[in-house]
Motif scaffolding. Structure first.
Motif, PDB file in Angstrom:
ATOM      1  N   LEU A  90       0.253  -1.177  -1.246  1.00 29.55           N
ATOM      2  CA  LEU A  90       0.059   0.022  -0.424  1.00 29.55           C
ATOM      3  C   LEU A  90       0.685   1.211  -1.156  1.00 29.55           C
ATOM      4  N   THR A  91      -0.105   2.276  -1.364  1.00 31.40           N
ATOM      5  CA  THR A  91       0.424   3.433  -2.097  1.00 31.40           C
ATOM      6  C   THR A  91       0.514   4.698  -1.240  1.00 31.40           C
ATOM      7  N   ALA A  92      -0.253   4.752  -0.154  1.00 35.02           N
ATOM      8  CA  ALA A  92      -0.200   5.964   0.687  1.00 35.02           C
ATOM      9  C   ALA A  92      -0.681   5.651   2.088  1.00 35.02           C
ATOM     10  N   ILE A  93      -0.169   6.418   3.030  1.00 32.30           N
ATOM     11  CA  ILE A  93      -0.649   6.362   4.412  1.00 32.30           C
ATOM     12  C   ILE A  93      -1.056   7.772   4.793  1.00 32.30           C
ATOM     13  N   ARG A  94      -2.309   7.918   5.208  1.00 32.59           N
ATOM     14  CA  ARG A  94      -2.765   9.239   5.660  1.00 32.59           C
ATOM     15  C   ARG A  94      -2.426   9.406   7.138  1.00 32.59           C
ATOM     16  N   THR A  95      -1.915  10.576   7.461  1.00 32.83           N
ATOM     17  CA  THR A  95      -1.457  10.833   8.832  1.00 32.83           C
ATOM     18  C   THR A  95      -1.868  12.229   9.288  1.00 32.83           C
ATOM     19  N   ALA A  99      -5.424   6.373   7.855  1.00 34.60           N
ATOM     20  CA  ALA A  99      -5.916   5.485   6.788  1.00 34.60           C
ATOM     21  C   ALA A  99      -4.782   4.964   5.929  1.00 34.60           C
ATOM     22  N   PHE A 100      -5.049   3.804   5.299  1.00 35.41           N
ATOM     23  CA  PHE A 100      -4.131   3.212   4.327  1.00 35.41           C
ATOM     24  C   PHE A 100      -4.813   3.238   2.957  1.00 35.41           C
ATOM     25  N   GLU A 101      -4.058   3.579   1.907  1.00 28.52           N
ATOM     26  CA  GLU A 101      -4.607   3.606   0.548  1.00 28.52           C
ATOM     27  C   GLU A 101      -3.847   2.605  -0.322  1.00 28.52           C
ATOM     28  N   PHE A 102      -4.585   1.980  -1.272  1.00 25.08           N
ATOM     29  CA  PHE A 102      -4.011   0.907  -2.088  1.00 25.08           C
ATOM     30  C   PHE A 102      -4.180   1.203  -3.568  1.00 25.08           C
ATOM     31  N   ASP A 103      -3.393   0.496  -4.400  1.00 27.99           N
ATOM     32  CA  ASP A 103      -3.393   0.801  -5.833  1.00 27.99           C
ATOM     33  C   ASP A 103      -4.654   0.316  -6.553  1.00 27.99           C
ATOM     34  N   ASN A 104      -5.513  -0.444  -5.871  1.00 27.77           N
ATOM     35  CA  ASN A 104      -6.793  -0.835  -6.489  1.00 27.77           C
ATOM     36  C   ASN A 104      -7.907   0.161  -6.148  1.00 27.77           C
ATOM     37  N   GLY A 105      -7.536   1.284  -5.540  1.00 27.80           N
ATOM     38  CA  GLY A 105      -8.521   2.313  -5.210  1.00 27.80           C
ATOM     39  C   GLY A 105      -9.131   2.158  -3.831  1.00 27.80           C
ATOM     40  N   ALA A 106      -8.830   1.050  -3.162  1.00 25.84           N
ATOM     41  CA  ALA A 106      -9.407   0.819  -1.832  1.00 25.84           C
ATOM     42  C   ALA A 106      -8.704   1.674  -0.780  1.00 25.84           C
ATOM     43  N   THR A 107      -9.474   2.040   0.234  1.00 24.84           N
ATOM     44  CA  THR A 107      -8.925   2.746   1.399  1.00 24.84           C
ATOM     45  C   THR A 107      -9.384   2.014   2.642  1.00 24.84           C
ATOM     46  N   ILE A 108      -8.483   1.797   3.570  1.00 23.79           N
ATOM     47  CA  ILE A 108      -8.861   1.257   4.865  1.00 23.79           C
ATOM     48  C   ILE A 108      -8.631   2.354   5.896  1.00 23.79           C
ATOM     49  N   ALA A 109      -9.728   2.955   6.370  1.00 25.53           N
ATOM     50  CA  ALA A 109      -9.637   3.983   7.402  1.00 25.53           C
ATOM     51  C   ALA A 109      -9.592   3.296   8.760  1.00 25.53           C
ATOM     52  N   ILE A 110      -8.815   3.855   9.676  1.00 23.79           N
ATOM     53  CA  ILE A 110      -8.758   3.291  11.021  1.00 23.79           C
ATOM     54  C   ILE A 110     -10.078   3.584  11.732  1.00 23.79           C
TER      55      ILE A 110
END
Ligand SMILES: [Zn+2]
Length: 204
Positions: free
Chosen positions: A102-107, A139-150
């Motif tokens: 996990l590299t970032a959390i969008r808020t 949303a959650f962002e990951f170091d493989n470039g993936a994003t999981i948006a709520i």
């Protein structure tokens, strides 16, 4: 076994359980620093029903996890977020294929002066955002470039991560609302530290 007392003290500090040894603000600072958070202490924010006690601008939850929205929050809410990330979000990410980090959390911005969604003009109630007790996670962002948006999800690994994040949040926050709770929460997790009678937690 020799390390047990030190670990117990660290846990007490992280969980806010050292009121006799330190003022609340000091204990919160110590917890954020132990978790490696990057934040800025702010002067009093807002006024009257829209004021934030003990405000901080939170930039990173840890050296690895950024908060690009830099929300303004009560320190207790910032600490809950940092603990949630450390104890739930990081380990859960490691369980996904390829073990992304996990590299970032969008808020959202955290502190916002507004009434609670769904309260009418005749009986407005200030939102927990008004006091900086609440944070919206989008949303959650990951170091493989993936994003999981709520969002409303079903049947895949992203669904599992979102569900784990949401269920785990109720250990740290007293309110957790997300997709399916009501239409206003289909695109974010609302997390806050509202105090209710009997320690009741609202996790939907
Ligand atoms: Zn919210």
């Amino acid at each position: 076994m020799k390390r047990a007392p030190a670990l117990a003290v660290i846990w007490l500090v992280l969980a806010g359980g050292l009121p006799a040894m330190a003022k609340a603000g000091d204990a919160c600072d110590l917890a954020l620093q132990l978790l490696g958070a990057d934040y800025e202490r702010l002067p009093a924010q807002g006024r009257d029903e829209c004021s934030v006690p003990d405000p901080v601008r939170l930039k990173r939850l840890s050296p690895e996890i950024a908060l690009p929205g830099e929300p303004v929050l009560q320190c207790d809410t910032a600490r809950a977020m940092a603990l949630w990330a450390d104890r739930m979000l990081k380990p859960a990410a490691a369980m996904m294929p390829g073990a992304p980090r996990l590299t970032a959390i969008r808020t959202g911005p955290g502190h916002v002066c507004r009434d609670r969604v769904g309260t009418g003009k005749d009986d407005p109630k200030p939102s927990e955002h008004s006091t900086g007790s609440a944070i919206d996670v989008t949303a959650f962002e990951f170091d493989n470039g993936a994003t999981i948006a709520i969002e409303p999800r079903e049947g895949d690994m992203q669904t599992a991560y979102q569900a784990a994040a949401r269920a785990g949040a109720c250990l740290f926050f007293t309110t957790v609302l997300g997709p399916g709770a009501n239409a206003a929460h289909d695109d974010h997790l609302h997390l806050d530290m509202a105090e209710r009678n009997g320690g009741w937690r609202l996790c939907q």
